[in-house]
Design a protein around this motif. Structure first.
Motif, PDB file in Angstrom:
ATOM      1  N   MET A 178     -37.292 -53.185 -68.787  1.00 20.21           N
ATOM      2  CA  MET A 178     -37.089 -54.893 -68.798  1.00 20.21           C
ATOM      3  C   MET A 178     -37.636 -55.349 -69.962  1.00 20.21           C
ATOM      4  O   MET A 178     -37.199 -56.405 -70.395  1.00 20.21           O
ATOM      5  CB  MET A 178     -37.851 -55.251 -67.420  1.00 20.21           C
ATOM      6  CG  MET A 178     -37.447 -56.602 -67.225  1.00 20.21           C
ATOM      7  SD  MET A 178     -35.618 -56.718 -66.653  1.00 20.21           S
ATOM      8  CE  MET A 178     -35.578 -58.468 -67.058  1.00 20.21           C
ATOM      9  N   GLU A 179     -38.707 -54.556 -70.475  1.00 24.09           N
ATOM     10  CA  GLU A 179     -39.438 -55.313 -71.863  1.00 24.09           C
ATOM     11  C   GLU A 179     -38.343 -55.363 -73.088  1.00 24.09           C
ATOM     12  O   GLU A 179     -38.457 -56.060 -73.734  1.00 24.09           O
ATOM     13  CB  GLU A 179     -40.817 -54.589 -72.199  1.00 24.09           C
ATOM     14  CG  GLU A 179     -41.674 -54.643 -71.286  1.00 24.09           C
ATOM     15  CD  GLU A 179     -42.983 -54.112 -71.859  1.00 24.09           C
ATOM     16  OE1 GLU A 179     -43.142 -54.057 -73.192  1.00 24.09           O
ATOM     17  OE2 GLU A 179     -43.868 -53.760 -71.081  1.00 24.09           O
ATOM     18  N   GLY A 180     -37.655 -54.335 -72.934  1.00 24.09           N
ATOM     19  CA  GLY A 180     -36.281 -54.564 -73.701  1.00 24.09           C
ATOM     20  C   GLY A 180     -35.302 -55.594 -73.700  1.00 24.09           C
ATOM     21  O   GLY A 180     -35.400 -56.328 -74.785  1.00 24.09           O
ATOM     22  N   HIS A 181     -35.373 -56.393 -72.587  1.00 23.94           N
ATOM     23  CA  HIS A 181     -34.350 -57.235 -72.360  1.00 23.94           C
ATOM     24  C   HIS A 181     -35.173 -58.404 -72.795  1.00 23.94           C
ATOM     25  O   HIS A 181     -34.809 -59.392 -73.409  1.00 23.94           O
ATOM     26  CB  HIS A 181     -33.966 -57.488 -71.037  1.00 23.94           C
ATOM     27  CG  HIS A 181     -33.112 -56.323 -70.626  1.00 23.94           C
ATOM     28  ND1 HIS A 181     -31.588 -56.249 -71.128  1.00 23.94           N
ATOM     29  CD2 HIS A 181     -33.164 -55.367 -69.517  1.00 23.94           C
ATOM     30  CE1 HIS A 181     -31.038 -55.164 -70.451  1.00 23.94           C
ATOM     31  NE2 HIS A 181     -31.959 -54.878 -69.412  1.00 23.94           N
ATOM     32  N   ILE A 182     -36.387 -58.405 -72.303  1.00 22.05           N
ATOM     33  CA  ILE A 182     -37.274 -59.709 -72.579  1.00 22.05           C
ATOM     34  C   ILE A 182     -37.634 -59.805 -74.298  1.00 22.05           C
ATOM     35  O   ILE A 182     -37.527 -60.934 -74.816  1.00 22.05           O
ATOM     36  CB  ILE A 182     -38.741 -59.520 -71.985  1.00 22.05           C
ATOM     37  CG1 ILE A 182     -38.793 -59.340 -70.377  1.00 22.05           C
ATOM     38  CG2 ILE A 182     -39.579 -60.643 -72.487  1.00 22.05           C
ATOM     39  CD1 ILE A 182     -39.903 -59.025 -69.540  1.00 22.05           C
ATOM     40  N   ASN A 226     -33.561 -63.660 -68.834  1.00 23.27           N
ATOM     41  CA  ASN A 226     -33.992 -62.491 -68.384  1.00 23.27           C
ATOM     42  C   ASN A 226     -33.629 -61.912 -66.793  1.00 23.27           C
ATOM     43  O   ASN A 226     -33.298 -60.873 -66.447  1.00 23.27           O
ATOM     44  CB  ASN A 226     -35.505 -62.646 -68.304  1.00 23.27           C
ATOM     45  CG  ASN A 226     -36.029 -62.751 -69.727  1.00 23.27           C
ATOM     46  OD1 ASN A 226     -35.376 -62.191 -70.593  1.00 23.27           O
ATOM     47  ND2 ASN A 226     -37.176 -63.533 -69.788  1.00 23.27           N
ATOM     48  N   ILE A 227     -33.283 -63.126 -66.136  1.00 20.03           N
ATOM     49  CA  ILE A 227     -32.893 -62.783 -64.715  1.00 20.03           C
ATOM     50  C   ILE A 227     -31.464 -62.474 -64.581  1.00 20.03           C
ATOM     51  O   ILE A 227     -31.084 -61.543 -63.933  1.00 20.03           O
ATOM     52  CB  ILE A 227     -33.105 -64.093 -63.670  1.00 20.03           C
ATOM     53  CG1 ILE A 227     -34.475 -64.456 -63.532  1.00 20.03           C
ATOM     54  CG2 ILE A 227     -32.631 -63.896 -62.292  1.00 20.03           C
ATOM     55  CD1 ILE A 227     -35.378 -63.210 -63.141  1.00 20.03           C
ATOM     56  N   ALA A 228     -30.628 -63.213 -65.546  1.00 19.79           N
ATOM     57  CA  ALA A 228     -29.172 -62.514 -65.563  1.00 19.79           C
ATOM     58  C   ALA A 228     -29.007 -61.121 -66.136  1.00 19.79           C
ATOM     59  O   ALA A 228     -28.427 -60.301 -65.670  1.00 19.79           O
ATOM     60  CB  ALA A 228     -28.494 -63.503 -66.621  1.00 19.79           C
ATOM     61  N   SER A 229     -30.038 -60.644 -67.061  1.00 18.91           N
ATOM     62  CA  SER A 229     -29.878 -59.268 -67.359  1.00 18.91           C
ATOM     63  C   SER A 229     -30.198 -58.301 -66.130  1.00 18.91           C
ATOM     64  O   SER A 229     -29.947 -57.228 -65.968  1.00 18.91           O
ATOM     65  CB  SER A 229     -31.110 -59.038 -68.557  1.00 18.91           C
ATOM     66  OG  SER A 229     -30.748 -59.757 -69.675  1.00 18.91           O
ATOM     67  N   LEU A 230     -31.325 -58.795 -65.514  1.00 21.61           N
ATOM     68  CA  LEU A 230     -31.688 -57.786 -64.277  1.00 21.61           C
ATOM     69  C   LEU A 230     -30.709 -57.891 -63.201  1.00 21.61           C
ATOM     70  O   LEU A 230     -30.506 -56.822 -62.533  1.00 21.61           O
ATOM     71  CB  LEU A 230     -33.134 -58.441 -63.793  1.00 21.61           C
ATOM     72  CG  LEU A 230     -33.746 -57.684 -62.644  1.00 21.61           C
ATOM     73  CD1 LEU A 230     -34.359 -56.204 -63.010  1.00 21.61           C
ATOM     74  CD2 LEU A 230     -34.636 -58.390 -61.988  1.00 21.61           C
ATOM     75  N   GLY A 233     -33.340 -68.946 -58.775  1.00 20.32           N
ATOM     76  CA  GLY A 233     -34.232 -70.143 -58.378  1.00 20.32           C
ATOM     77  C   GLY A 233     -35.657 -69.582 -58.740  1.00 20.32           C
ATOM     78  O   GLY A 233     -36.662 -70.360 -59.095  1.00 20.32           O
ATOM     79  N   ALA A 234     -36.026 -68.596 -57.851  1.00 20.82           N
ATOM     80  CA  ALA A 234     -37.323 -68.157 -57.743  1.00 20.82           C
ATOM     81  C   ALA A 234     -38.080 -67.445 -58.977  1.00 20.82           C
ATOM     82  O   ALA A 234     -38.940 -67.574 -59.330  1.00 20.82           O
ATOM     83  CB  ALA A 234     -37.779 -67.445 -56.703  1.00 20.82           C
ATOM     84  N   GLY A 235     -36.917 -66.738 -59.886  1.00 15.97           N
ATOM     85  CA  GLY A 235     -37.242 -65.930 -60.749  1.00 15.97           C
ATOM     86  C   GLY A 235     -37.602 -66.804 -62.347  1.00 15.97           C
ATOM     87  O   GLY A 235     -38.308 -66.114 -63.072  1.00 15.97           O
ATOM     88  N   SER A 236     -36.760 -67.799 -62.293  1.00 18.09           N
ATOM     89  CA  SER A 236     -36.811 -68.282 -63.920  1.00 18.09           C
ATOM     90  C   SER A 236     -37.859 -69.690 -63.720  1.00 18.09           C
ATOM     91  O   SER A 236     -38.688 -69.857 -64.806  1.00 18.09           O
ATOM     92  CB  SER A 236     -35.659 -68.608 -64.047  1.00 18.09           C
ATOM     93  OG  SER A 236     -34.903 -69.409 -63.355  1.00 18.09           O
ATOM     94  N   GLY A 237     -37.614 -70.319 -62.808  1.00 21.04           N
ATOM     95  CA  GLY A 237     -38.528 -71.732 -62.651  1.00 21.04           C
ATOM     96  C   GLY A 237     -40.031 -71.760 -63.047  1.00 21.04           C
ATOM     97  O   GLY A 237     -40.444 -72.317 -63.658  1.00 21.04           O
ATOM     98  N   THR A 238     -40.539 -70.955 -61.959  1.00 23.06           N
ATOM     99  CA  THR A 238     -42.153 -70.827 -61.988  1.00 23.06           C
ATOM    100  C   THR A 238     -42.751 -70.127 -63.202  1.00 23.06           C
ATOM    101  O   THR A 238     -43.804 -70.629 -63.646  1.00 23.06           O
ATOM    102  CB  THR A 238     -42.598 -70.093 -60.620  1.00 23.06           C
ATOM    103  OG1 THR A 238     -42.016 -68.923 -60.647  1.00 23.06           O
ATOM    104  CG2 THR A 238     -42.199 -70.982 -59.319  1.00 23.06           C
ATOM    105  N   VAL A 239     -41.979 -69.290 -63.557  1.00 24.58           N
ATOM    106  CA  VAL A 239     -42.356 -68.375 -64.999  1.00 24.58           C
ATOM    107  C   VAL A 239     -42.531 -69.379 -66.106  1.00 24.58           C
ATOM    108  O   VAL A 239     -43.521 -69.555 -66.857  1.00 24.58           O
ATOM    109  CB  VAL A 239     -41.519 -67.118 -65.131  1.00 24.58           C
ATOM    110  CG1 VAL A 239     -41.859 -66.556 -66.719  1.00 24.58           C
ATOM    111  CG2 VAL A 239     -41.839 -66.345 -64.025  1.00 24.58           C
ATOM    112  N   ALA A 243     -45.418 -59.828 -66.633  1.00 28.10           N
ATOM    113  CA  ALA A 243     -45.000 -59.133 -67.925  1.00 28.10           C
ATOM    114  C   ALA A 243     -44.473 -60.537 -68.677  1.00 28.10           C
ATOM    115  O   ALA A 243     -44.813 -60.376 -70.124  1.00 28.10           O
ATOM    116  CB  ALA A 243     -44.094 -58.176 -67.644  1.00 28.10           C
ATOM    117  N   GLU A 244     -43.493 -61.346 -68.209  1.00 24.64           N
ATOM    118  CA  GLU A 244     -42.958 -62.258 -68.909  1.00 24.64           C
ATOM    119  C   GLU A 244     -43.834 -63.143 -69.588  1.00 24.64           C
ATOM    120  O   GLU A 244     -43.951 -63.427 -70.651  1.00 24.64           O
ATOM    121  CB  GLU A 244     -41.463 -62.949 -68.242  1.00 24.64           C
ATOM    122  CG  GLU A 244     -40.771 -62.394 -67.910  1.00 24.64           C
ATOM    123  CD  GLU A 244     -39.655 -63.302 -67.060  1.00 24.64           C
ATOM    124  OE1 GLU A 244     -38.896 -63.834 -67.803  1.00 24.64           O
ATOM    125  OE2 GLU A 244     -39.818 -63.474 -66.042  1.00 24.64           O
TER     126      GLU A 244
END
Length: 492
Positions: free
Chosen positions: A140-144, A176-180, A297-303, A446-447
């Motif tokens: 996942m770090e590669g995508h990030i 990042n969420i789209a990649s996952l 919704g949960a994975g991108s907003g709060t980060v 990680a993000e």
């Protein structure tokens, strides 16, 4: 004729409101303010623009567990760490209110995939597959890394100018969420990506406006029937988001290879096939559509909000930024791209992140819980179908846990006495606690670390000339900083 109809509707609303307001509370024995007895509105008038602060203040009078009548429903409020820990270890407190404005598919609601006990199976599978896909790990770090490198280029183009950094950060997080989830990364100027970012933003904005309907479930039905309010706007945005997820899932079905699992959608589609003979399974395409939306919704907003705050703090507290720069120079140097493992040798940076999450409590009010059976908490009887709200902000600002200086930003709070290692007490709960704590914790940690360190490796951040950083938060789904600008200056 229309006037007569509206008059009848208004009269019905008033009559039902009064009847519900004077009905007996389903939560007996719990203390609470006298405003609980107010007709129609209950204790809503005593709430402020920062309800987490008001709820914490009320706990000083009524204790860590008390009752609030908000509109026509009772809510059990929990404000201390030990009570949260006890409650959220029980299955009885694991439900979600079916009236939450997420517009789930009918199959998701009927199977109880998210709101009732089947969520445990969904969560277990999701965590297992996300780990296999490298969730929060090297893959996942590669995508990030790709996302961060593009972000750094865009920051370079704005170097020296006051820039609203929030508009740079949010799209990068959603990608990042789209990649996952969908196994695809889109460039910043891709129209599909821009539309997806718009939908995510609109869902957060519109859902805030209709969230009050949770406290008037009967009124929600009336407004939907007569198409009153902005429910239609939210429904339209949700529908478009569903269509986007549905299209992605359909493309995955057409190219699915059991020997080459590309992403989360592939994994879930294979699980649906495996369970196709079970008529009671909750693994269905309709549930996958809703689950995909929740990831965004949960994975991108709060980060994004967390990183937004961290950059503002670095601009407002130069001494904190200087210490982070020193650790970056010592551990990573000016050229090597950071890795998640670097955090093991950067205690001050980790402490600065942990203290920000405590100080600003990104999610000060946990998502409402809903009891699935009769239960007990601290000697009080809590019946089935009771709304339960825990106040994380109260834990993060409890002077008994953190000392009298809880309203100050002090990274040293999370360091050992000699400053050589991070110390995180069990009451530091930025991702909640118990069986429904945030499953995205590894990715989020990680993000936040990688984005912050990669940006500060290349840049210094400063307030715009003759301006100060405003560190007062605004309540939305999360505690967000006010929109403002900062300046990026390339480090020598």
């Amino acid at each position: 004729m229309e006037e007569t109809t509206l008059l009848i509707v208004a009269l019905l609303i008033i009559l039902v409101s009064i009847w519900l307001s004077f009905s007996k509370s389903s939560v007996k024995g719990l203390p609470g303010p006298w405003t609980n007895g107010l007709p129609i509105i209950g204790s809503l008038p005593i709430m402020s623009s920062k309800p987490f602060v008001k709820l914490t203040e009320l706990s000083k009078k009524y204790g860590p567990v008390y009752r609030l009548r908000l509109g026509s429903i009772d809510v059990v409020i929990i404000t201390d760490f030990e009570t949260m820990k006890e409650a959220f270890a029980k299955d009885a407190f694991m439900g979600r209110n079916p009236n939450l404005n997420f517009e789930f598919n009918r199959e998701t609601i009927e199977t109880g995939a998210f709101n009732e006990m089947p969520w445990k199976e969904q969560r277990r599978f999701s965590l297992h597959m996300l780990r296999d896909l490298g969730f929060g790990k090297t893959k996942m770090e590669g995508h990030i890394k790709e996302e961060i490198l593009e972000l750094l280029e865009r920051i370079s183009g704005e170097e020296g100018k006051p820039v609203e950094h929030t508009t740079l950060l949010a799209p990068s997080m959603s990608n990042n969420i789209a990649s996952l989830v969908f196994g695809k990364r889109m460039k910043h100027d891709d129209p599909e990506r821009q539309r997806l970012d718009y939908l995510i933003h609109e869902i957060g904005r519109l859902a805030r406006f209709v969230s009050w309907q949770l406290f008037f479930p009967w009124l929600k039905g009336v407004m939907n029937t007569f198409n009153i309010g902005n429910k239609g706007q939210l429904f339209k945005v949700f529908t478009e988001m569903k269509e986007y997820c549905r299209k992605q899932i359909q493309e995955h079905e057409e190219t699915l290879d059991p020997n080459n699992i590309r992403d989360f959608v592939d994994s879930y589609l294979l699980e649906i096939k495996k369970r196709s003979d079970d008529p009671n399974t909750t693994f269905r395409k309709e549930v996958l559509e809703d689950l995909s939306r929740l990831f965004f919704g949960a994975g991108s907003g709060t980060v994004s909000v967390t990183l937004d705050w961290l950059l503002l703090v670095c601009a407002a507290y130069p001494e904190v930024q200087k210490k982070i720069h020193s650790e970056i120079d010592e551990v990573i140097g000016p050229e090597r791209f950071p890795t998640r493992n670097d955090h093991l040798n950067m205690p001050f940076t980790e402490a600065a992140i942990a203290e920000l999450m405590r100080w600003k409590t990104i999610v000060p009010l946990n998502l409402m819980r809903f009891t699935l059976e009769n239960t007990e908490l601290k000697g009080y009887f809590i019946p089935r179908n009771t709304n339960v709200l825990s106040v994380s902000w109260a834990v993060d600002h409890d002077t008994r846990l953190w000392g009298e200086d809880v309203h100050e930003y002090k990274p040293e709070r999370f360091l050992s006495q000699d400053g050589s290692k991070v110390v995180k007490p069990d009451y530091a709960i930025p991702f909640s606690i118990g069986k429904r704590s945030c499953p995205g914790k590894p990715l989020a940690e990680a993000e936040v670390f990688l984005y912050l360190v990669a940006i500060l490796q290349k840049f210094e951040v400063h307030p715009p000339p003759e301006k100060q950083i405003d560190l007062e938060g605004e309540m939305g789904f999360s505690l967000q900083p006010k929109r403002q600008k900062i300046c990026f200056k390339r480090r020598q």
